[in-house]
Design a protein around this motif. Sequence first.
Motif, PDB file in Angstrom:
ATOM      1  N   PRO A  55      39.492  35.631  47.943  1.00  0.00           N
ATOM      2  CA  PRO A  55      38.698  34.447  47.594  1.00  0.00           C
ATOM      3  C   PRO A  55      37.490  34.796  46.726  1.00  0.00           C
ATOM      4  CG  PRO A  55      39.180  34.522  49.945  1.00  0.00           C
ATOM      5  CD  PRO A  55      39.543  35.850  49.396  1.00  0.00           C
ATOM      6  N   ASP A  56      37.142  33.911  45.806  1.00  0.00           N
ATOM      7  CA  ASP A  56      35.970  34.106  44.963  1.00  0.00           C
ATOM      8  C   ASP A  56      35.021  32.917  45.147  1.00  0.00           C
ATOM      9  OD1 ASP A  56      34.093  34.740  43.060  1.00  0.00           O
ATOM     10  OD2 ASP A  56      35.551  35.319  41.532  1.00  0.00           O
ATOM     11  N   SER A  57      34.245  32.975  46.208  1.00  0.00           N
ATOM     12  CA  SER A  57      33.322  31.879  46.513  1.00  0.00           C
ATOM     13  C   SER A  57      32.148  31.845  45.550  1.00  0.00           C
ATOM     14  CB  SER A  57      32.819  31.999  47.955  1.00  0.00           C
ATOM     15  OG  SER A  57      32.185  33.252  48.153  1.00  0.00           O
ATOM     16  N   ILE A  58      31.769  33.002  44.996  1.00  0.00           N
ATOM     17  CA  ILE A  58      30.645  33.046  44.062  1.00  0.00           C
ATOM     18  C   ILE A  58      31.001  32.300  42.782  1.00  0.00           C
ATOM     19  CG2 ILE A  58      29.233  34.564  42.635  1.00  0.00           C
ATOM     20  CD1 ILE A  58      29.336  36.627  44.870  1.00  0.00           C
ATOM     21  N   LYS A  59      32.204  32.546  42.266  1.00  0.00           N
ATOM     22  CA  LYS A  59      32.622  31.834  41.050  1.00  0.00           C
ATOM     23  C   LYS A  59      32.766  30.343  41.325  1.00  0.00           C
ATOM     24  CE  LYS A  59      34.821  33.584  37.744  1.00  0.00           C
ATOM     25  NZ  LYS A  59      35.777  34.341  36.900  1.00  0.00           N
ATOM     26  N   ASN A  86      35.885  28.759  48.703  1.00  0.00           N
ATOM     27  CA  ASN A  86      36.318  29.137  47.356  1.00  0.00           C
ATOM     28  C   ASN A  86      37.202  28.074  46.720  1.00  0.00           C
ATOM     29  OD1 ASN A  86      38.553  29.732  49.119  1.00  0.00           O
ATOM     30  ND2 ASN A  86      39.449  30.923  47.460  1.00  0.00           N
ATOM     31  N   CYS A  87      37.145  26.860  47.256  1.00  0.00           N
ATOM     32  CA  CYS A  87      37.951  25.768  46.713  1.00  0.00           C
ATOM     33  C   CYS A  87      37.044  24.706  46.111  1.00  0.00           C
ATOM     34  CB  CYS A  87      38.814  25.135  47.805  1.00  0.00           C
ATOM     35  SG  CYS A  87      40.067  26.242  48.496  1.00  0.00           S
ATOM     36  N   TYR A  95      49.580  28.233  50.340  1.00  0.00           N
ATOM     37  CA  TYR A  95      49.112  29.294  49.450  1.00  0.00           C
ATOM     38  C   TYR A  95      48.791  30.583  50.192  1.00  0.00           C
ATOM     39  CZ  TYR A  95      46.357  31.669  45.838  1.00  0.00           C
ATOM     40  OH  TYR A  95      45.871  32.592  44.929  1.00  0.00           O
ATOM     41  N   ARG A  96      48.229  30.481  51.376  1.00  0.00           N
ATOM     42  CA  ARG A  96      47.862  31.673  52.135  1.00  0.00           C
ATOM     43  C   ARG A  96      48.708  31.852  53.398  1.00  0.00           C
ATOM     44  NH1 ARG A  96      43.522  34.118  50.291  1.00  0.00           N
ATOM     45  NH2 ARG A  96      42.287  33.025  48.715  1.00  0.00           N
ATOM     46  N   SER A 149      41.644  37.886  42.325  1.00  0.00           N
ATOM     47  CA  SER A 149      42.914  38.438  41.857  1.00  0.00           C
ATOM     48  C   SER A 149      44.048  37.566  42.370  1.00  0.00           C
ATOM     49  CB  SER A 149      43.097  39.873  42.364  1.00  0.00           C
ATOM     50  OG  SER A 149      44.442  40.284  42.257  1.00  0.00           O
ATOM     51  N   ARG A 150      44.953  37.172  41.471  1.00  0.00           N
ATOM     52  CA  ARG A 150      46.102  36.380  41.915  1.00  0.00           C
ATOM     53  C   ARG A 150      47.028  37.205  42.793  1.00  0.00           C
ATOM     54  NH1 ARG A 150      47.958  32.821  36.609  1.00  0.00           N
ATOM     55  NH2 ARG A 150      46.165  31.401  36.637  1.00  0.00           N
TER      56      ARG A 150
END
Length: 447
Positions: free
Chosen positions: A388-392, A415-416, A190-191, A382-383
């Motif tokens: 990364p969105d670690s907060i969400k 973020n996983c 993915y990255r 954002s795709r």
Amino acid sequence: MDNKINPSGMPNGFSLDRMGELDAGEQQLITRRMELLGPAYRLMYDHPLEFVRGDGMYLYDVKGTPYLDCYNNVVSVGHCNKRVAEAVARQVSLLNTHTRYLHPAILDYAERLLATFPDPLSRIMFACTGSEAVDLALRIAFSNTQAEGVIISEFAYHGTTMAVSSVSPSLGDAVPLGQHVCTVRAPIAYRSDSEDVGRRLAQDAEAAITDLERHGIRFAAFLADTIFSSDGLAADPVGLLQPVVDVVHRHGGLYIADEVQSGFCRTGDAFWGFLRHHIVPDIVVMGKPMGNGIPISACVTAPGLLDTFGTCRYFNTFGGNPVSIAAASAVLSELQECNLLENCRVTGNYLKQQLKKLQCKYACIGDVRGVGLYLSIEFVKSRKTKEPDSIKTLAVVNSLREAHVLVSTYGIFENCLKLRPLLIMKKEHVDYFIDQLDKILDKLNKS
């Protein structure tokens, strides 16, 4: 690690800043825990949990509320599994001692377990924990290569002993890596800036070996969790590990497969994670799910490597004791007779399909990956940018906890979402989990 997001210093860790949000009884338990056990121990979730019993897929809190366990790989054949509990009770009431006395049970189990491995992996040594097994594997590698350089993935976790914590960068900056250790990027597509993550891993390993040797450190071993779980999960493409195995052997090193996470049917298409990649490691280590909560671990290798190491004397007081062997034997019977490998494949495929549907529905899900009953959901802002969105991610984990579902976070960016349910998971458990996750994502999407 961003301590503003995670002041506990542990992924999905409880912060003492939240003590005021807890009731008096919870505060008292945490205070006693700090006073008696010290600050190094951590608790999970914004609101820690106290469990009093377990049964199958569920853990029950002090009020009797059931929590669906989609996280625990230790009791992989079910909480308080009847076969395991009866085997342990029977043996502990009869005999428990060490391996310096003759006892057929350890040999019977060794034969059964070794039958799940390909040639030439036909020798086994027992310990109590995965950390001890990895420690033993490194000793065997150092003994056979007369070298000490080790290569690991950049956010690996392999254990907590002095030697093994030095090859576990995910423990954080307060636990330094050994000077004999070099890290490489995990093969997560993915990255990745490469279409061939297996080839990139091999190239990174080649560069790491060169770097070690330029610093006067001879290369001994490449140590990898077969599914790269702490890094965020890397399961595909099938066969991705063969290039790095070739590099390791070309440079005279040994390939050590850490199967604590991916072994014992977890991937759903092979008893051991390395088998789905069609490789044969030099050394394999295993732990946690081996005894379904009873401490036992092991290190498996070829006879020649142990012949060299066998000039040393090895003894582990509790490693391979009759009670732990009874538990491990019962677990193996449960896995094989209840066909849990097939259940992992079928239920895991269904779970992944449902997660893919949620990915189509919610833009915050950047990637869904994994195999069998070990899956990862990567949350992004954002795709397009893949930020990364670690907060969400943490919000989802704690919202699921409030919905009585246990999961956690992991990955180098935290973020996983880590989905590692018990191997007895069924379709109805998947449906409940997906329904709760859908509701939570919908609510977060609107807030």
